[in-house]
Design a protein around this motif. Structure first.
Motif, PDB file in Angstrom:
ATOM      1  N   ALA A  26       7.082 -38.074  -4.520  1.00 53.69           N
ATOM      2  CA  ALA A  26       5.714 -37.594  -4.296  1.00 53.69           C
ATOM      3  C   ALA A  26       5.692 -36.073  -4.253  1.00 53.69           C
ATOM      4  CB  ALA A  26       5.164 -38.161  -2.989  1.00 53.69           C
ATOM      5  N   VAL A  27       4.606 -35.498  -4.731  1.00 49.17           N
ATOM      6  CA  VAL A  27       4.370 -34.063  -4.589  1.00 49.17           C
ATOM      7  C   VAL A  27       3.644 -33.886  -3.251  1.00 49.17           C
ATOM      8  CG1 VAL A  27       3.148 -32.048  -5.512  1.00 49.17           C
ATOM      9  CG2 VAL A  27       4.233 -33.697  -7.071  1.00 49.17           C
ATOM     10  N   ILE A  28       4.270 -33.183  -2.327  1.00 44.03           N
ATOM     11  CA  ILE A  28       3.693 -33.029  -0.988  1.00 44.03           C
ATOM     12  C   ILE A  28       2.947 -31.700  -0.897  1.00 44.03           C
ATOM     13  CG2 ILE A  28       4.149 -32.943   1.490  1.00 44.03           C
ATOM     14  CD1 ILE A  28       4.918 -35.650   0.250  1.00 44.03           C
ATOM     15  N   VAL A  29       1.698 -31.782  -0.478  1.00 43.06           N
ATOM     16  CA  VAL A  29       0.914 -30.588  -0.172  1.00 43.06           C
ATOM     17  C   VAL A  29       0.728 -30.611   1.341  1.00 43.06           C
ATOM     18  CG1 VAL A  29      -1.256 -29.362  -0.567  1.00 43.06           C
ATOM     19  CG2 VAL A  29      -0.226 -30.683  -2.429  1.00 43.06           C
ATOM     20  N   ASP A  30       1.529 -29.795   2.029  1.00 41.55           N
ATOM     21  CA  ASP A  30       1.631 -29.832   3.492  1.00 41.55           C
ATOM     22  C   ASP A  30       0.691 -28.793   4.112  1.00 41.55           C
ATOM     23  OD1 ASP A  30       2.388 -29.452   6.173  1.00 41.55           O
ATOM     24  OD2 ASP A  30       4.495 -29.897   5.764  1.00 41.55           O
ATOM     25  N   ALA A  31      -0.411 -29.275   4.694  1.00 40.96           N
ATOM     26  CA  ALA A  31      -1.421 -28.371   5.248  1.00 40.96           C
ATOM     27  C   ALA A  31      -0.858 -27.489   6.365  1.00 40.96           C
ATOM     28  CB  ALA A  31      -2.623 -29.165   5.758  1.00 40.96           C
ATOM     29  N   ASP A  32       0.018 -28.047   7.205  1.00 41.59           N
ATOM     30  CA  ASP A  32       0.604 -27.247   8.296  1.00 41.59           C
ATOM     31  C   ASP A  32       1.469 -26.113   7.746  1.00 41.59           C
ATOM     32  OD1 ASP A  32      -0.500 -28.316  10.549  1.00 41.59           O
ATOM     33  OD2 ASP A  32       1.242 -29.511  11.131  1.00 41.59           O
ATOM     34  N   LYS A  33       2.272 -26.453   6.731  1.00 43.65           N
ATOM     35  CA  LYS A  33       3.148 -25.439   6.124  1.00 43.65           C
ATOM     36  C   LYS A  33       2.305 -24.331   5.479  1.00 43.65           C
ATOM     37  CE  LYS A  33       6.879 -25.114   2.736  1.00 43.65           C
ATOM     38  NZ  LYS A  33       7.358 -25.747   1.512  1.00 43.65           N
ATOM     39  N   ILE A  34       1.265 -24.745   4.766  1.00 40.84           N
ATOM     40  CA  ILE A  34       0.379 -23.766   4.126  1.00 40.84           C
ATOM     41  C   ILE A  34      -0.337 -22.936   5.194  1.00 40.84           C
ATOM     42  CG2 ILE A  34      -1.643 -23.462   2.636  1.00 40.84           C
ATOM     43  CD1 ILE A  34      -0.777 -26.128   1.256  1.00 40.84           C
ATOM     44  N   ALA A  35      -0.729 -23.594   6.297  1.00 43.95           N
ATOM     45  CA  ALA A  35      -1.411 -22.879   7.385  1.00 43.95           C
ATOM     46  C   ALA A  35      -0.522 -21.783   7.966  1.00 43.95           C
ATOM     47  CB  ALA A  35      -1.840 -23.854   8.478  1.00 43.95           C
ATOM     48  N   ARG A  36       0.797 -22.017   7.965  1.00 41.77           N
ATOM     49  CA  ARG A  36       1.723 -20.959   8.425  1.00 41.77           C
ATOM     50  C   ARG A  36       1.820 -19.841   7.387  1.00 41.77           C
ATOM     51  NH1 ARG A  36       4.218 -25.509  10.709  1.00 41.77           N
ATOM     52  NH2 ARG A  36       5.550 -25.920   8.917  1.00 41.77           N
ATOM     53  N   GLU A  37       1.862 -20.234   6.107  1.00 44.13           N
ATOM     54  CA  GLU A  37       1.983 -19.234   5.031  1.00 44.13           C
ATOM     55  C   GLU A  37       0.787 -18.293   4.987  1.00 44.13           C
ATOM     56  OE1 GLU A  37       2.477 -21.511   1.447  1.00 44.13           O
ATOM     57  OE2 GLU A  37       4.478 -22.219   2.029  1.00 44.13           O
ATOM     58  N   VAL A  38      -0.424 -18.829   5.207  1.00 44.33           N
ATOM     59  CA  VAL A  38      -1.624 -17.995   5.052  1.00 44.33           C
ATOM     60  C   VAL A  38      -1.845 -17.025   6.210  1.00 44.33           C
ATOM     61  CG1 VAL A  38      -2.776 -19.663   3.532  1.00 44.33           C
ATOM     62  CG2 VAL A  38      -3.263 -19.703   5.999  1.00 44.33           C
ATOM     63  N   VAL A  39      -0.985 -17.112   7.260  1.00 43.61           N
ATOM     64  CA  VAL A  39      -1.075 -16.136   8.362  1.00 43.61           C
ATOM     65  C   VAL A  39       0.235 -15.374   8.548  1.00 43.61           C
ATOM     66  CG1 VAL A  39      -2.975 -17.242   9.614  1.00 43.61           C
ATOM     67  CG2 VAL A  39      -0.615 -17.957  10.083  1.00 43.61           C
ATOM     68  N   GLU A  40       1.012 -15.285   7.464  1.00 43.46           N
ATOM     69  CA  GLU A  40       2.235 -14.479   7.519  1.00 43.46           C
ATOM     70  C   GLU A  40       1.864 -12.994   7.542  1.00 43.46           C
ATOM     71  OE1 GLU A  40       4.631 -15.861   4.241  1.00 43.46           O
ATOM     72  OE2 GLU A  40       5.400 -17.552   5.408  1.00 43.46           O
ATOM     73  N   PRO A  41       2.781 -12.140   8.037  1.00 51.29           N
ATOM     74  CA  PRO A  41       2.488 -10.698   8.085  1.00 51.29           C
ATOM     75  C   PRO A  41       2.048 -10.166   6.715  1.00 51.29           C
ATOM     76  CG  PRO A  41       4.477 -11.158   9.326  1.00 51.29           C
ATOM     77  CD  PRO A  41       4.090 -12.454   8.647  1.00 51.29           C
ATOM     78  N   GLY A  42       1.019  -9.336   6.754  1.00 50.01           N
ATOM     79  CA  GLY A  42       0.518  -8.730   5.528  1.00 50.01           C
ATOM     80  C   GLY A  42      -0.566  -9.539   4.830  1.00 50.01           C
TER      81      GLY A  42
END
Length: 198
Positions: A26-42
């Motif tokens: 399966a191709v996993i689209v992980d909302a929690d992981k993305i939620a961390r990425e979109v608030v990374e520094p910068g």
């Protein structure tokens, strides 16, 4: 392509199911992981969170202090709503990009903790709910994640009820027992999903 919404209450074992589905292809689209990425520094996301909640939610190294922010938002529904208003649109946009890259024969599993709460079921071809009793969830959060019982209960109460989750389920995976009982159920769900892709 089959678009699947995968959800479950905190401590129900959704992440384990997600890992198993990924191992099958399966191709996993992980909302929690993305939620961390979109608030990374910068990122614009972190700038917006800091503007809303102040510099106190940043660690010394400039990253988001997630436990501190969590303590703020899980104690106040309005603050949680404010955080979600910043993060959810960013997560949604990134999820669409990942899905588009998956290919026409893919089983795309959107791993979304707040699928029920945000009324997202209509976005998917079907919804898979990983289910466990509240007692099991609480035990896992306290024993396995080291949460204080009060914090675990607050997080559980911030989510939809078990009944509301089950009401939107097309398929239910019962994860109230040991890990060995989980794998055969996930395999069965995977075969069901592959059949739907033709």
């Amino acid at each position: 392509m089959v678009k699947v919404g995968l959800t479950g209450g905190i401590g129900a074992g959704k992440s384990e199911v997600s890992r198993m589905l990924a191992s099958y292809g399966a191709v996993i689209v992980d909302a929690d992981k993305i939620a961390r990425e979109v608030v990374e520094p910068g990122t614009p996301g972190l700038a917006a969170v800091t503007a809303e909640f102040g510099e106190d939610v940043l660690s010394a190294d400039g990253t988001l202090d997630r436990p501190r922010l969590g303590a703020i938002v899980f104690a106040d529904p309005q603050k949680l709503q404010a955080l979600n208003a910043i993060v959810h649109p960013l997560v949604g946009a990134r999820s669409v990009e990942l899905e588009a890259a998956a290919g026409p024969d893919a089983v795309v599993v959107h791993d979304v903790p707040l699928l029920t709460e945000n009324g997202l079921a209509p976005l998917y071809d079907l919804v898979v709910v990983v289910d466990a009793t509240p007692d099991t969830q609480l035990d896992r959060l306290v024993r396995l994640r080291g949460m204080a019982e009060s914090e675990a209960r607050a997080r559980m109460e911030a989510q939809a009820t078990r009944e509301k989750r089950l009401a939107i389920a097309d398929l239910v995976i019962d994860n109230d027992g040991p890990l060995e009982a989980l794998e055969p159920q996930v395999r069965k769900v995977w075969h069901n999903l592959r059949e739907r892709t033709g």
